[in-house]
Design a protein around this motif. Structure first.
Motif, mmCIF file in Angstrom:
data_model
loop_
_atom_site.group_PDB
_atom_site.id
_atom_site.type_symbol
_atom_site.label_atom_id
_atom_site.label_comp_id
_atom_site.label_asym_id
_atom_site.label_seq_id
_atom_site.Cartn_x
_atom_site.Cartn_y
_atom_site.Cartn_z
ATOM 1 N N SER A 1 0.822 -1.205 0.000
ATOM 2 C CA SER A 1 0.000 0.000 0.000
ATOM 3 C C SER A 1 0.860 1.262 0.000
ATOM 4 O O SER A 1 0.438 2.304 -0.509
ATOM 5 C CB SER A 1 -0.929 -0.007 1.216
ATOM 6 N N ARG B 1 -9.970 -4.543 -1.134
ATOM 7 C CA ARG B 1 -10.192 -3.206 -0.588
ATOM 8 C C ARG B 1 -9.202 -2.200 -1.179
ATOM 9 O O ARG B 1 -9.580 -1.074 -1.544
ATOM 10 C CB ARG B 1 -10.044 -3.241 0.928
ATOM 11 N N ASP C 1 -10.084 1.046 -3.462
ATOM 12 C CA ASP C 1 -9.617 2.392 -3.097
ATOM 13 C C ASP C 1 -8.888 3.059 -4.255
ATOM 14 O O ASP C 1 -8.891 4.293 -4.378
ATOM 15 C CB ASP C 1 -8.691 2.311 -1.886
ATOM 16 N N LYS D 1 -10.219 5.766 -6.708
ATOM 17 C CA LYS D 1 -10.197 7.194 -6.379
ATOM 18 C C LYS D 1 -8.808 7.794 -6.575
ATOM 19 O O LYS D 1 -8.576 8.933 -6.165
ATOM 20 C CB LYS D 1 -10.648 7.391 -4.935
ATOM 21 N N ASP D 2 -7.899 7.045 -7.157
ATOM 22 C CA ASP D 2 -6.528 7.542 -7.358
ATOM 23 C C ASP D 2 -6.544 8.772 -8.275
ATOM 24 O O ASP D 2 -7.377 8.858 -9.202
ATOM 25 C CB ASP D 2 -5.660 6.436 -7.985
ATOM 26 N N ASP E 1 -19.587 -1.178 -6.786
ATOM 27 C CA ASP E 1 -18.538 -0.149 -6.715
ATOM 28 C C ASP E 1 -18.453 0.640 -8.015
ATOM 29 O O ASP E 1 -18.313 1.883 -8.001
ATOM 30 C CB ASP E 1 -17.182 -0.802 -6.413
#
Length: 586
Positions: free
Chosen positions: A412, A440, A444, A447-448, A472
């Motif tokens: 991450s 997950r 996420d 939204k980068d 999603d």
């Protein structure tokens, strides 16, 4: 020639009982050796069975060695001889191969290993006519401890025919070899022979008079060849013999441990300069075996010290120099060397990794470091935030290969890197995780701030939970900013929605395709239809194919939509059924 044959028959009849028993034992060995050679020749592809084929030969030579010591055989053109007796009862090309290269005696010493006999047999089976080295060169390179040979080359005398020369040469060779024999276990032996000794021993051998020695100057090619041979001699035979000599001292008892440790360190440095990692590994194995014996505490401490020296920074830097720009000649030996090191060597090895330019060598070192990363991941995690993309790739590879249970969390950090290529590589690796934590992180990434990362995340999401991925992705579509995204990203999102294969996705595409354009919303409706077609292409299923086929048959659709639907239909059909299923007009 009749007289020598007659003399040989008379000599055979006069053999002593001991000589007769020697000959019988040697014939047994020759029989099993020839049988083993034939079996290996027939099953050349099955190397694992070679020792089995030669097991009887090893047993028979061991029986001879235990009773009479070394077996010394005279090599003639058609046979191997002992006390004037032929050992092979049938014709075989084996003796001639050795005779042709000047070998006149073969000696099998006590302790002959089956591996050595396998090597000897493969040399005997080699065919120089098809590109293999000559027998003499192969024997020299093999450097077998328990197999010796005597070579005669370029011996001639004036006014003597070939048969007379052969008789006198055999006497000379026999005498010289007798001076080489010893009862010592040390095989680094030598002979001292004076001219007087030779004259008194060789009765019946005429003095060589009028001898003329001719020669020619050595060419540059010959000098270079000799230099290479000397280097090969040093690397292939000298160092192994030195190591063997040192271990003879060690096995006799450790009295001065400090002195022995210094000797081993000097040997280590010399071997590293020669890139001889195989011999270093042999030292480690022998020290470990000796340390495991009863009373091997001192050798255990010596082994620990030797391993510590192997992993010191300056020695690992020498290893790095040998791997920096040239592929390793023996990668397995280099791997075993590094695997023997302790945790203290992790940081120096990581520093070495930074200098290596050859991809194969980088991969080799990364594979070794992966073994350390599972137990001690911190040094690798720290380097995940390096400014060098290659370093980050290597750390990701190492942590992934280590199968550390927390490796996904470690990755991450890399997703925060400004380097796009590294982020995409790591996201692909995370996508292979198939865990809830991995999903997950991929979600996420939708939204980068970088569109390429968002597009890859959308592509990876359906590989996890399809229903959750549909939810999603639909949130992204319903977001007010979706219309502002670049066309490529919108296509990627709808393709990913189609890849979920959910009923909701197919129903959405069907509704989008059924809308009729008007003057006020024509552009928006056309864009939606194209997105729906991309979504059906992403679904790549029979149901999606039928829906595309229905669009193609609906003549009320705009021409651009029909063309896009036909192209998507052909591509789907190709993916599902292969090239042979495509219509001719495709």
């Amino acid at each position: 020639m009749a007289q020598p044959q007659k003399a040989a028959q008379e000599a055979s009849a006069e053999l002593t009982p001991e000589a007769r028993e020697k000959v019988e034992l040697a014939k047994t060995f020759a029989f099993h050796l020839l049988k083993g050679i034939k079996q290996i020749g027939m099953y050349r592809h099955n190397e694992s069975r070679f020792p089995e084929f030669l097991a009887k030969a090893v047993e028979s030579i061991s029986s001879y060695n235990e009773k009479y010591g070394p077996l010394s055989l005279k090599v003639e053109q058609q046979n191997l001889m002992l006390h004037g007796e032929s050992l092979f009862s049938e014709d075989t090309p084996l003796p001639y191969k050795f005779f042709r290269d000047g070998i006149r005696q073969l000696i099998f010493r006590p302790g002959l290993l089956v591996e050595e006999l396998v090597t000897f047999t493969l040399i005997a089976l080699s065919e120089p006519e098809r590109g293999a080295d000559d027998v003499l060169a192969q024997l020299w390179r093999a450097s077998m401890e328990h197999v010796e040979y005597v070579v005669v080359e370029g011996f001639s005398m004036e006014n003597a025919n070939e048969e007379e020369v052969q008789v006198e040469v055999d006497k000379v060779v026999g005498y010289l070899y007798s001076r080489l024999q010893t009862n010592s276990d040390d095989y680094l032996r030598f002979a001292r022979v004076s001219a007087e000794d030779l004259d008194s021993k060789l009765e019946g051998v005429e003095q060589i008079r009028g001898l003329v020695v001719g020669g020619r100057h050595a060419t540059d090619e010959l000098k270079a060849k000799l230099q290479r041979e000397v280097m090969e001699e040093e690397s292939a035979r000298l160092f192994p013999k030195l190591v063997s000599a040192v271990f003879q001292v060690v096995e006799g008892g450790v009295e001065d441990a400090a002195l022995l440790e210094e000797i081993f360190v000097q040997l280590l440095d010399m071997l590293l300069l020669q890139d001889d990692f195989a011999t270093v590994n042999q030292i480690v194995l022998k020290l470990r075996a000796l340390a495991q014996r009863e009373g091997g505490e001192a050798l255990g401490r010596m082994l620990e010290g030797f391993l510590h020296k192997m992993g010191e920074e300056q020695r690992l830097s020498q290893l790095g120099e040998s791997l920096k720009s040239t592929r390793a000649k023996h990668p397995a030996d280099v791997t075993r060397y590094m695997q023997a090191l302790g945790r203290d060597s992790i940081v120096p090895l990581l520093n070495v990794l930074e200098t290596i330019e050859v991809p194969e060598n980088r991969a080799l070192l990364c594979d070794v470091l992966a073994g350390f990363a599972r137990e001690l991941p911190d040094p690798f995690v720290v380097r995940l935030m390096s400014d060098r993309p290659q370093t980050v790739r290597d750390m990701v590879y190492i942590l992934e290969k280590s199968n550390h249970p927390e490796r996904v969390k470690m990755f991450s950090q890399v997703l925060k890197s400004p380097n796009l290529v590294v982020k995409l590589e790591v996201l692909n690796i995370i996508g292979r995780g198939r865990t809830g934590e991995a999903r997950r992180m991929v979600a996420d990434a939708l939204k980068d701030p970088i569109s390429q990362v968002r597009m890859l995340a959308a592509k990876l999401l359906p590989e996890f939970d399809r229903d959750a991925a549909y939810a999603d992705l639909m949130r992204v579509v319903r977001d007010a900013t979706f219309e502002k995204k670049v066309p490529e990203e919108r296509v990627a999102i709808y393709t990913a929605i189609g890849a979920t294969g959910t009923p909701g996705a197919l129903s959405l595409f069907q509704q989008m395709l059924a809308v009729k354009p008007s003057l006020l919303n024509k552009k928006r409706v056309m864009e939606d239809k194209f997105l729906a077609i991309h979504g059906l292409a992403g679904a790549c299923s029979i149901q999606a194919y039928k829906m595309l086929q229905a669009v193609v048959e609906d003549k009320s659709q705009p021409l651009e939509v029909l063309t896009a639907a036909r192209k998507a239909m052909y591509q789907t059909r190709k993916t599902l059924f292969g090239d042979s299923a495509l219509p001719e007009e495709a």
